[in-house]
Design an enzyme around this catalytic site. Sequence first.
Site, mmCIF file in Angstrom:
data_model
loop_
_atom_site.group_PDB
_atom_site.id
_atom_site.type_symbol
_atom_site.label_atom_id
_atom_site.label_comp_id
_atom_site.label_asym_id
_atom_site.label_seq_id
_atom_site.Cartn_x
_atom_site.Cartn_y
_atom_site.Cartn_z
ATOM 1 N N ASP A 153 0.048 5.147 1.025
ATOM 2 C CA ASP A 153 -0.095 6.108 2.123
ATOM 3 C C ASP A 153 -0.143 5.388 3.469
ATOM 4 O O ASP A 153 -0.963 4.506 3.693
ATOM 5 C CB ASP A 153 -1.354 6.953 1.935
ATOM 6 C CG ASP A 153 -1.335 7.741 0.628
ATOM 7 O OD1 ASP A 153 -0.232 8.093 0.171
ATOM 8 O OD2 ASP A 153 -2.418 7.994 0.065
ATOM 9 N N ASP B 31 0.878 -1.162 0.000
ATOM 10 C CA ASP B 31 0.000 0.000 0.000
ATOM 11 C C ASP B 31 0.924 1.222 0.000
ATOM 12 O O ASP B 31 2.119 1.097 0.306
ATOM 13 C CB ASP B 31 -0.900 -0.035 1.234
ATOM 14 C CG ASP B 31 -1.841 1.147 1.307
ATOM 15 O OD1 ASP B 31 -2.464 1.486 0.284
ATOM 16 O OD2 ASP B 31 -1.939 1.752 2.399
#
Length: 184
Positions: free
Chosen positions: A12, A10
Amino acid sequence: MTATRLVLLDRDGVINEDSPDYIKNADEWRPIPGSLEAIARLSRNERRVCVVSNQSGLARGLFTIDDLNAMHQKLRAALERIGGEIEGIFFCPHAPEAGCDCRKPAPGLLLAAARRLGVDLRGVPFVGDSLSDILAARAVGAEPLLVLTGKGARTLRDHPDQIDPAAVFPDLAAAVDHLIDRGA
């Protein structure tokens, strides 16, 4: 290279600092200490690295595709300077209410990455910081790993029954050390 040599991340809260106000431009995009070096270690250890990220700020009008591309170029350039590489960046541009199949926790984004890369995601490590990351990984048979950066500590606190304690790490650097040490 086999699918087990792929690592999904992922963005952020895992690679870069997150914000409740969204990361809207390259100036706001700041790597979490040690995250870029961790990605470079994956690259040096013959791992393919791809990013899979919800980016609803696009649909919300908070930033443009040019802004998003500038953030990703900043990431790639910083990695290149230290010997790291991102093979692909896959993102969902939709708002949560759009009902798309690519917004995590739905598996569509991960399945699109698998098709493009020509891999089976069963057992592939996916490092995230949210329950949606964990659920998306499970939906495709990937191995969910949770980092406590970004939303990770809150995710663990709010959903302890959904998290394997052996798959929780302080940050991306620790998760990568674990993956390299075990040969994944």
